[in-house]
Scaffold this motif. Structure first.
Motif, PDB file in Angstrom:
ATOM      1  N   MET A  90       0.831  -1.200   0.000  1.00 59.84           N
ATOM      2  CA  MET A  90       0.000   0.000   0.000  1.00 59.84           C
ATOM      3  C   MET A  90       0.868   1.254   0.000  1.00 59.84           C
ATOM      4  O   MET A  90       2.083   1.173   0.185  1.00 59.84           O
ATOM      5  CB  MET A  90      -0.930  -0.010   1.224  1.00 59.84           C
ATOM      6  N   LYS A  91       0.236   2.408  -0.201  1.00 60.86           N
ATOM      7  CA  LYS A  91       0.962   3.679  -0.267  1.00 60.86           C
ATOM      8  C   LYS A  91       1.736   3.979   1.010  1.00 60.86           C
ATOM      9  O   LYS A  91       2.769   4.632   0.967  1.00 60.86           O
ATOM     10  CB  LYS A  91       0.002   4.826  -0.580  1.00 60.86           C
ATOM     11  N   ASN A  92       1.246   3.495   2.151  1.00 67.32           N
ATOM     12  CA  ASN A  92       1.936   3.728   3.424  1.00 67.32           C
ATOM     13  C   ASN A  92       3.015   2.668   3.678  1.00 67.32           C
ATOM     14  O   ASN A  92       3.534   2.556   4.784  1.00 67.32           O
ATOM     15  CB  ASN A  92       0.943   3.781   4.582  1.00 67.32           C
ATOM     16  N   ASN A  93       3.354   1.899   2.651  1.00 64.99           N
ATOM     17  CA  ASN A  93       4.368   0.837   2.705  1.00 64.99           C
ATOM     18  C   ASN A  93       3.991  -0.322   3.626  1.00 64.99           C
ATOM     19  O   ASN A  93       4.856  -1.078   4.061  1.00 64.99           O
ATOM     20  CB  ASN A  93       5.745   1.388   3.090  1.00 64.99           C
ATOM     21  N   ALA A  94       2.719  -0.472   3.906  1.00 63.09           N
ATOM     22  CA  ALA A  94       2.236  -1.619   4.673  1.00 63.09           C
ATOM     23  C   ALA A  94       1.691  -2.655   3.693  1.00 63.09           C
ATOM     24  O   ALA A  94       1.357  -2.344   2.548  1.00 63.09           O
ATOM     25  CB  ALA A  94       1.146  -1.193   5.651  1.00 63.09           C
ATOM     26  N   CYS A  95       1.601  -3.887   4.159  1.00 56.34           N
ATOM     27  CA  CYS A  95       1.125  -4.998   3.337  1.00 56.34           C
ATOM     28  C   CYS A  95      -0.369  -5.222   3.562  1.00 56.34           C
ATOM     29  O   CYS A  95      -0.804  -5.364   4.706  1.00 56.34           O
ATOM     30  CB  CYS A  95       1.904  -6.263   3.696  1.00 56.34           C
ATOM     31  N   MET A  96      -1.115  -5.286   2.473  1.00 58.83           N
ATOM     32  CA  MET A  96      -2.557  -5.527   2.549  1.00 58.83           C
ATOM     33  C   MET A  96      -2.900  -6.897   3.120  1.00 58.83           C
ATOM     34  O   MET A  96      -3.964  -7.086   3.685  1.00 58.83           O
ATOM     35  CB  MET A  96      -3.157  -5.497   1.136  1.00 58.83           C
ATOM     36  N   ILE A  97      -2.006  -7.850   2.920  1.00 59.21           N
ATOM     37  CA  ILE A  97      -2.290  -9.235   3.327  1.00 59.21           C
ATOM     38  C   ILE A  97      -1.283  -9.718   4.363  1.00 59.21           C
ATOM     39  O   ILE A  97      -0.972 -10.910   4.423  1.00 59.21           O
ATOM     40  CB  ILE A  97      -2.319 -10.180   2.107  1.00 59.21           C
ATOM     41  N   TYR A  98      -0.812  -8.816   5.198  1.00 65.39           N
ATOM     42  CA  TYR A  98       0.280  -9.148   6.121  1.00 65.39           C
ATOM     43  C   TYR A  98       0.038 -10.448   6.878  1.00 65.39           C
ATOM     44  O   TYR A  98       0.922 -11.298   6.965  1.00 65.39           O
ATOM     45  CB  TYR A  98       0.521  -7.992   7.094  1.00 65.39           C
ATOM     46  N   GLU A  99      -1.135 -10.635   7.437  1.00 67.90           N
ATOM     47  CA  GLU A  99      -1.422 -11.851   8.214  1.00 67.90           C
ATOM     48  C   GLU A  99      -1.413 -13.101   7.331  1.00 67.90           C
ATOM     49  O   GLU A  99      -1.166 -14.201   7.821  1.00 67.90           O
ATOM     50  CB  GLU A  99      -2.758 -11.726   8.942  1.00 67.90           C
ATOM     51  N   ASP A 100      -1.690 -12.943   6.049  1.00 69.52           N
ATOM     52  CA  ASP A 100      -1.753 -14.075   5.118  1.00 69.52           C
ATOM     53  C   ASP A 100      -0.599 -14.071   4.114  1.00 69.52           C
ATOM     54  O   ASP A 100      -0.640 -14.799   3.117  1.00 69.52           O
ATOM     55  CB  ASP A 100      -3.094 -14.039   4.359  1.00 69.52           C
ATOM     56  N   ARG A 101       0.433 -13.267   4.380  1.00 66.24           N
ATOM     57  CA  ARG A 101       1.556 -13.163   3.446  1.00 66.24           C
ATOM     58  C   ARG A 101       2.233 -14.534   3.287  1.00 66.24           C
ATOM     59  O   ARG A 101       2.232 -15.344   4.211  1.00 66.24           O
ATOM     60  CB  ARG A 101       2.545 -12.100   3.898  1.00 66.24           C
ATOM     61  N   PRO A 102       2.817 -14.770   2.121  1.00 68.04           N
ATOM     62  CA  PRO A 102       3.457 -16.069   1.873  1.00 68.04           C
ATOM     63  C   PRO A 102       4.807 -16.200   2.573  1.00 68.04           C
ATOM     64  O   PRO A 102       5.360 -15.222   3.092  1.00 68.04           O
ATOM     65  CB  PRO A 102       3.622 -16.082   0.353  1.00 68.04           C
ATOM     66  N   PHE A 103       5.341 -17.398   2.547  1.00 68.20           N
ATOM     67  CA  PHE A 103       6.610 -17.671   3.215  1.00 68.20           C
ATOM     68  C   PHE A 103       7.745 -16.815   2.637  1.00 68.20           C
ATOM     69  O   PHE A 103       8.628 -16.390   3.378  1.00 68.20           O
ATOM     70  CB  PHE A 103       6.966 -19.159   3.135  1.00 68.20           C
ATOM     71  N   SER A 104       7.730 -16.560   1.343  1.00 68.14           N
ATOM     72  CA  SER A 104       8.773 -15.715   0.737  1.00 68.14           C
ATOM     73  C   SER A 104       8.914 -14.394   1.475  1.00 68.14           C
ATOM     74  O   SER A 104      10.024 -13.892   1.650  1.00 68.14           O
ATOM     75  CB  SER A 104       8.450 -15.404  -0.733  1.00 68.14           C
ATOM     76  N   CYS A 105       7.801 -13.844   1.895  1.00 64.01           N
ATOM     77  CA  CYS A 105       7.826 -12.569   2.620  1.00 64.01           C
ATOM     78  C   CYS A 105       8.181 -12.771   4.091  1.00 64.01           C
ATOM     79  O   CYS A 105       8.833 -11.923   4.683  1.00 64.01           O
ATOM     80  CB  CYS A 105       6.466 -11.889   2.504  1.00 64.01           C
ATOM     81  N   ARG A 106       7.763 -13.867   4.646  1.00 64.68           N
ATOM     82  CA  ARG A 106       8.017 -14.139   6.066  1.00 64.68           C
ATOM     83  C   ARG A 106       9.495 -14.401   6.344  1.00 64.68           C
ATOM     84  O   ARG A 106       9.996 -14.099   7.417  1.00 64.68           O
ATOM     85  CB  ARG A 106       7.199 -15.345   6.526  1.00 64.68           C
ATOM     86  N   ARG A 107      10.185 -14.996   5.395  1.00 70.11           N
ATOM     87  CA  ARG A 107      11.574 -15.397   5.653  1.00 70.11           C
ATOM     88  C   ARG A 107      12.567 -14.265   5.464  1.00 70.11           C
ATOM     89  O   ARG A 107      13.690 -14.344   5.924  1.00 70.11           O
ATOM     90  CB  ARG A 107      11.967 -16.561   4.749  1.00 70.11           C
ATOM     91  N   ILE A 108      12.180 -13.217   4.791  1.00 73.63           N
ATOM     92  CA  ILE A 108      13.117 -12.137   4.482  1.00 73.63           C
ATOM     93  C   ILE A 108      13.261 -11.188   5.668  1.00 73.63           C
ATOM     94  O   ILE A 108      12.284 -10.784   6.275  1.00 73.63           O
ATOM     95  CB  ILE A 108      12.659 -11.351   3.227  1.00 73.63           C
ATOM     96  N   TYR A 109      14.472 -10.859   5.965  1.00 70.74           N
ATOM     97  CA  TYR A 109      14.807  -9.852   6.964  1.00 70.74           C
ATOM     98  C   TYR A 109      16.206  -9.367   6.603  1.00 70.74           C
ATOM     99  O   TYR A 109      16.871  -9.927   5.733  1.00 70.74           O
ATOM    100  CB  TYR A 109      14.769 -10.439   8.377  1.00 70.74           C
ATOM    101  N   SER A 110      16.657  -8.324   7.252  1.00 65.27           N
ATOM    102  CA  SER A 110      18.014  -7.845   7.002  1.00 65.27           C
ATOM    103  C   SER A 110      18.665  -7.425   8.315  1.00 65.27           C
ATOM    104  O   SER A 110      18.016  -6.872   9.191  1.00 65.27           O
ATOM    105  CB  SER A 110      18.007  -6.659   6.037  1.00 65.27           C
ATOM    106  N   ALA A 111      19.955  -7.679   8.393  1.00 67.34           N
ATOM    107  CA  ALA A 111      20.724  -7.297   9.576  1.00 67.34           C
ATOM    108  C   ALA A 111      21.060  -5.801   9.556  1.00 67.34           C
ATOM    109  O   ALA A 111      21.513  -5.254  10.557  1.00 67.34           O
ATOM    110  CB  ALA A 111      22.009  -8.113   9.646  1.00 67.34           C
ATOM    111  N   HIS A 112      20.852  -5.148   8.409  1.00 68.26           N
ATOM    112  CA  HIS A 112      21.097  -3.701   8.314  1.00 68.26           C
ATOM    113  C   HIS A 112      19.973  -3.048   7.514  1.00 68.26           C
ATOM    114  O   HIS A 112      19.215  -3.725   6.830  1.00 68.26           O
ATOM    115  CB  HIS A 112      22.461  -3.409   7.669  1.00 68.26           C
ATOM    116  N   VAL A 113      19.900  -1.731   7.575  1.00 68.88           N
ATOM    117  CA  VAL A 113      18.910  -0.992   6.794  1.00 68.88           C
ATOM    118  C   VAL A 113      19.285  -1.123   5.315  1.00 68.88           C
ATOM    119  O   VAL A 113      20.445  -0.924   4.939  1.00 68.88           O
ATOM    120  CB  VAL A 113      18.862   0.494   7.220  1.00 68.88           C
ATOM    121  N   CYS A 114      18.317  -1.492   4.512  1.00 67.84           N
ATOM    122  CA  CYS A 114      18.580  -1.738   3.086  1.00 67.84           C
ATOM    123  C   CYS A 114      18.472  -0.455   2.263  1.00 67.84           C
ATOM    124  O   CYS A 114      17.817   0.506   2.661  1.00 67.84           O
ATOM    125  CB  CYS A 114      17.569  -2.752   2.553  1.00 67.84           C
ATOM    126  N   GLY A 115      19.094  -0.475   1.114  1.00 69.85           N
ATOM    127  CA  GLY A 115      19.035   0.614   0.159  1.00 69.85           C
ATOM    128  C   GLY A 115      19.553   0.116  -1.175  1.00 69.85           C
ATOM    129  O   GLY A 115      19.953  -1.051  -1.306  1.00 69.85           O
TER     130      GLY A 115
END
Length: 191
Positions: A90-115
């Motif tokens: 969404m425009k506010n950078n939130a996910c419309m389906i956050y509670e139902d997001r797939p594993f691809s989204c659940r597994r991603i994280y970063s140890a630093h701020v990305c750019g």
């Protein structure tokens, strides 16, 4: 389908529990959407696609129509080799389906701020556990397929494919041309 959906959530929960200590201190926060815009392919299984479709069906009809158009556009842009943000962002950078997001989204994280010059930094241990979870997801969805979110959702929108899938059948010949062109994987061939 309910039983498989529950097993899907169990795989997600097991991954979260198994990696909780490994992802402490992650830089990701609510509204961080680098991965949703820049990190590449959001792959899902057909089972995850069914869960997402269910979430979409609960949305207002106007949003469903907007998403359908966005996915059609995304498919065309992907086929042209362009990277595009996830249509659920969404425009506010939130996910419309956050509670139902797939594993691809659940597994991603970063140890630093990305750019642009700093892609996500992920622990090798977390990625190894993610690969184990992906195998479990593909085994659970053994009559299904894996591929990019837009392509799997498109396949599930085709009545003949949906009927075959929900009947528990797997007929790769029905999706052969589309599958090859869009790098769709047959789950039972991966486990």
């Amino acid at each position: 389908m309910k039983e498989k959906s529950a097993q899907l959530k169990n795989i997600y929960a097991a991954f979260d529990a198994d990696t909780r200590d490994l992802v402490k201190g992650r830089a990701c926060t609510r509204g961080c959407s680098f991965c949703c815009r820049e990190a590449g392919s959001i792959d899902i299984t057909t089972l995850e696609g069914m869960v997402i479709r269910k979430a979409m069906n609960k949305m207002p009809k106007s949003r469903q129509k907007t998403l359908t158009k966005a996915f059609r556009s995304e498919i065309k842009q992907r086929e042209a080799g362009k990277a595009v943000p996830c249509p659920f962002l969404m425009k506010n950078n939130a996910c419309m389906i956050y509670e139902d997001r797939p594993f691809s989204c659940r597994r991603i994280y970063s140890a630093h701020v990305c750019g642009q010059d700093a892609p996500p930094a992920v622990s090798r241990q977390v990625m190894e556990r993610a690969n184990q979870a992906i195998s479990a997801l593909q085994k659970l969805d053994n009559n299904g397929y894996s591929g990019h979110l837009s392509y799997i959702l498109y396949m599930l929108s085709v009545p003949a494919f949906l009927k075959t899938y929900t009947a528990g059948e797997c007929k790769p010949e029905e999706i052969m041309a589309f599958g090859k062109a869009h790098r769709i994987v047959i789950n039972r061939m991966m486990v």
